[in-house]
Design an enzyme around this catalytic site. Structure first.
Site, mmCIF file in Angstrom:
data_model
loop_
_atom_site.group_PDB
_atom_site.id
_atom_site.type_symbol
_atom_site.label_atom_id
_atom_site.label_comp_id
_atom_site.label_asym_id
_atom_site.label_seq_id
_atom_site.Cartn_x
_atom_site.Cartn_y
_atom_site.Cartn_z
ATOM 1 N N LYS A 166 0.844 -1.188 0.000
ATOM 2 C CA LYS A 166 0.000 0.000 0.000
ATOM 3 C C LYS A 166 0.887 1.249 0.000
ATOM 4 O O LYS A 166 1.770 1.397 0.858
ATOM 5 C CB LYS A 166 -0.902 0.002 1.237
ATOM 6 C CG LYS A 166 -1.977 -1.061 1.165
ATOM 7 C CD LYS A 166 -3.010 -0.726 0.108
ATOM 8 C CE LYS A 166 -4.026 -1.846 -0.042
ATOM 9 N NZ LYS A 166 -5.059 -1.548 -1.032
ATOM 10 N N ASP A 194 -0.149 -0.286 -4.666
ATOM 11 C CA ASP A 194 -1.529 0.201 -4.759
ATOM 12 C C ASP A 194 -1.629 1.524 -4.004
ATOM 13 O O ASP A 194 -1.462 1.561 -2.785
ATOM 14 C CB ASP A 194 -2.461 -0.847 -4.131
ATOM 15 C CG ASP A 194 -3.925 -0.467 -4.198
ATOM 16 O OD1 ASP A 194 -4.251 0.620 -4.719
ATOM 17 O OD2 ASP A 194 -4.756 -1.269 -3.729
ATOM 18 N N GLU A 220 -1.318 0.367 -8.964
ATOM 19 C CA GLU A 220 -2.780 0.321 -8.896
ATOM 20 C C GLU A 220 -3.360 1.649 -8.420
ATOM 21 O O GLU A 220 -2.845 2.249 -7.465
ATOM 22 C CB GLU A 220 -3.165 -0.818 -7.941
ATOM 23 C CG GLU A 220 -4.641 -1.057 -7.757
ATOM 24 C CD GLU A 220 -4.897 -2.394 -7.047
ATOM 25 O OE1 GLU A 220 -4.122 -3.359 -7.270
ATOM 26 O OE2 GLU A 220 -5.861 -2.470 -6.268
ATOM 27 N N GLU A 246 -11.477 -0.928 -9.538
ATOM 28 C CA GLU A 246 -12.292 -1.450 -8.440
ATOM 29 C C GLU A 246 -13.406 -0.474 -8.067
ATOM 30 O O GLU A 246 -14.345 -0.848 -7.374
ATOM 31 C CB GLU A 246 -11.423 -1.781 -7.218
ATOM 32 C CG GLU A 246 -10.835 -0.569 -6.541
ATOM 33 C CD GLU A 246 -9.929 -0.955 -5.373
ATOM 34 O OE1 GLU A 246 -8.795 -1.372 -5.637
ATOM 35 O OE2 GLU A 246 -10.346 -0.826 -4.217
ATOM 36 N N ASP A 269 -14.552 -5.401 -9.505
ATOM 37 C CA ASP A 269 -14.889 -6.231 -8.348
ATOM 38 C C ASP A 269 -16.202 -6.948 -8.656
ATOM 39 O O ASP A 269 -17.222 -6.293 -8.913
ATOM 40 C CB ASP A 269 -15.030 -5.367 -7.091
ATOM 41 C CG ASP A 269 -15.134 -6.226 -5.842
ATOM 42 O OD1 ASP A 269 -14.276 -6.092 -4.953
ATOM 43 O OD2 ASP A 269 -16.080 -7.049 -5.757
ATOM 44 N N HIS A 296 -10.545 -7.372 -8.720
ATOM 45 C CA HIS A 296 -10.410 -6.912 -7.337
ATOM 46 C C HIS A 296 -11.249 -7.835 -6.467
ATOM 47 O O HIS A 296 -12.380 -8.168 -6.820
ATOM 48 C CB HIS A 296 -10.923 -5.471 -7.231
ATOM 49 C CG HIS A 296 -10.913 -4.929 -5.834
ATOM 50 N ND1 HIS A 296 -12.049 -4.880 -5.039
ATOM 51 C CD2 HIS A 296 -9.910 -4.418 -5.084
ATOM 52 C CE1 HIS A 296 -11.727 -4.352 -3.870
ATOM 53 N NE2 HIS A 296 -10.443 -4.061 -3.866
ATOM 54 N N GLU A 329 -6.634 -11.956 -6.137
ATOM 55 C CA GLU A 329 -6.280 -11.073 -5.016
ATOM 56 C C GLU A 329 -6.751 -11.747 -3.732
ATOM 57 O O GLU A 329 -7.940 -12.012 -3.565
ATOM 58 C CB GLU A 329 -6.939 -9.700 -5.174
ATOM 59 C CG GLU A 329 -6.659 -8.824 -3.970
ATOM 60 C CD GLU A 329 -6.984 -7.354 -4.184
ATOM 61 O OE1 GLU A 329 -7.817 -7.034 -5.050
ATOM 62 O OE2 GLU A 329 -6.392 -6.526 -3.461
#
Ligand code: CA
Length: 376
Positions: A166, A194, A220, A246, A269, A296, A329
């Site tokens: 992250k 991401d 991402e 997502e 997603d 996602h 994921e």
């Protein structure tokens, strides 16, 4: 086979260690599950990604359109619900609500025909999927350079061949974490980053350029999902592939992303972008545009099972002796009821997850597990 009831289950649980991403912090886990009952006694389960209580209210508002409908008519029901809220609901929570209903209807369809969803969707193209570990969130306390390196090494020790970091906090700190992450996991582990749309275009390009030597597999959500022109500027400026999607919805939303070639890897997603029916359509559109699709995934074992059913039918593009396979994921951050909703957990072995082969989504629901976390 007629629908006779639609029930929403809102689940919540506090976290022992709250976690942060670029713009927000979680101290609870929450979700909304959808249970659809038919006059044959067959029930199906779905899950929605997004704020659970308002989505549950939208699902309840759809109930008059669903009661008495043919449960097998998945496209007809999808279109009916979407048409009803189209003027104010082309994106966001109305589509999340439709997604959970659609997944539950596919679960019913599979149980009715005694076949897994992926078989009814024309597959499987694969029976197992390589998973990558999602985690690496920031905590309220401690030195992220220490606890994130330890966390990454834990995923590698668990057998994962890919880890997602992250970022999206501050460029210098994020660069240090990306470098420490690559140093820790070595050159053979897939490393992704991401930003949860935490940068503007200038910072995203600066961040990307500072880590271009780290073999990052994708960057991402560098910028907010509305800024497709920003995505294209970053894509033109960096060697790292961009991923995102997502926070995007339906064939119509992804049409614009695909046609403008704004994102290298789309990540709809399944529990938000429109469910299994819609995500299969988006996947086929992605193939036609030559753009990768890696879903996602975030939520309980029900959403995970739905994602695996879709992953089993994602087309190879291009075909070949060793085609590039999609990845699962696999969220590793704390989730008290991720597996508690299932009688048998969906787990990985050395970073590989088997696609469930039982009827429907291929899972058995643990109603006691659901009750333990259900709120009014
Ligand atoms: Ca993400």
């Amino acid at each position: 086979m007629k629908i006779i009831d639609v029930t929403t289950h809102v689940l919540e649980a506090p976290l022992t260690v709250p976690f942060r991403w670029s713009f927000n912090r979680a101290d609870i886990r929450q979700t909304v599950l959808v249970e659809v009952t038919t006059d044959t006694g067959i029930t199906g389960w779905g899950e929605c990604f997004g704020p659970s209580r308002p989505i549950a209210a939208i699902i309840q508002s759809f109930k008059p359109l669903l009661l008495g409908a043919d449960a097998l008519a998945t496209d007809l029901i999808w279109q009916t619900l979407y048409d009803r809220c189209r003027d104010q609901g082309q994106k966001g929570m109305p589509v999340c609500a439709i997604s959970g209903i659609d997944i539950a209807l596919w679960d019913i369809k599979g149980r009715y025909f005694d076949a897994p969803v992926h078989q009814l969707m024309g597959g499987p193209l694969r029976s197992e999927v390589e998973a990558y570990a999602t985690g690496m969130y920031r905590r309220d306390d401690g030195d992220p350079l220490e606890y994130l390196v330890e966390e990454a090494l834990g995923y590698v020790a668990d057998g994962f061949k890919g880890v997602k970091l992250k970022i999206g906090f501050d460029v210098e700190g994020d660069v240090a974490i990306a470098r420490a992450g690559r140093q820790a996991v070595g050159p053979d582990i897939k490393l992704m980053m991401d930003a949860n749309h935490g940068y503007d275009v200038i910072d995203a390009i600066r961040m990307g350029r500072m880590v271009e030597d780290l073999d990052i597999r994708w960057f991402e959500e560098p910028v907010v999902p509305e800024d497709l022109a920003g995505y294209r500027e970053i894509k033109a400026a960096l060697k790292i592939p961009l991923s995102g999607g997502e926070c995007d919805y339906t064939r119509y939303g992804f049409r614009d992303i695909l046609a403008t070639r704004s994102i290298d890897i789309i990540q709809p997603d399944t529990c938000a972008a429109g469910g299994l029916s819609e995500c299969k359509k988006i996947a086929d559109m992605a193939v036609a545009h030559g753009i990768r699709y890696i879903p996602h995934v975030w939520g309980t074992g029900i959403g995970l099972a739905a994602s695996l059913q879709l992953l089993a039918v994602l087309p190879h593009n291009p075909p070949g002796w060793k085609p590039t396979e999609p990845l699962l994921e696999f969220d590793r951050s704390e989730h008290p009821f991720r597996q508690a909703v299932l009688k048998q957990p969906l787990d990985h072995v050395n970073g590989v997850v088997q696609v469930p082969t039982g009827p429907g989504l291929g899972i058995e629901i643990d109603r006691d597990g659901i009750r333990r976390f259900e709120v009014d």
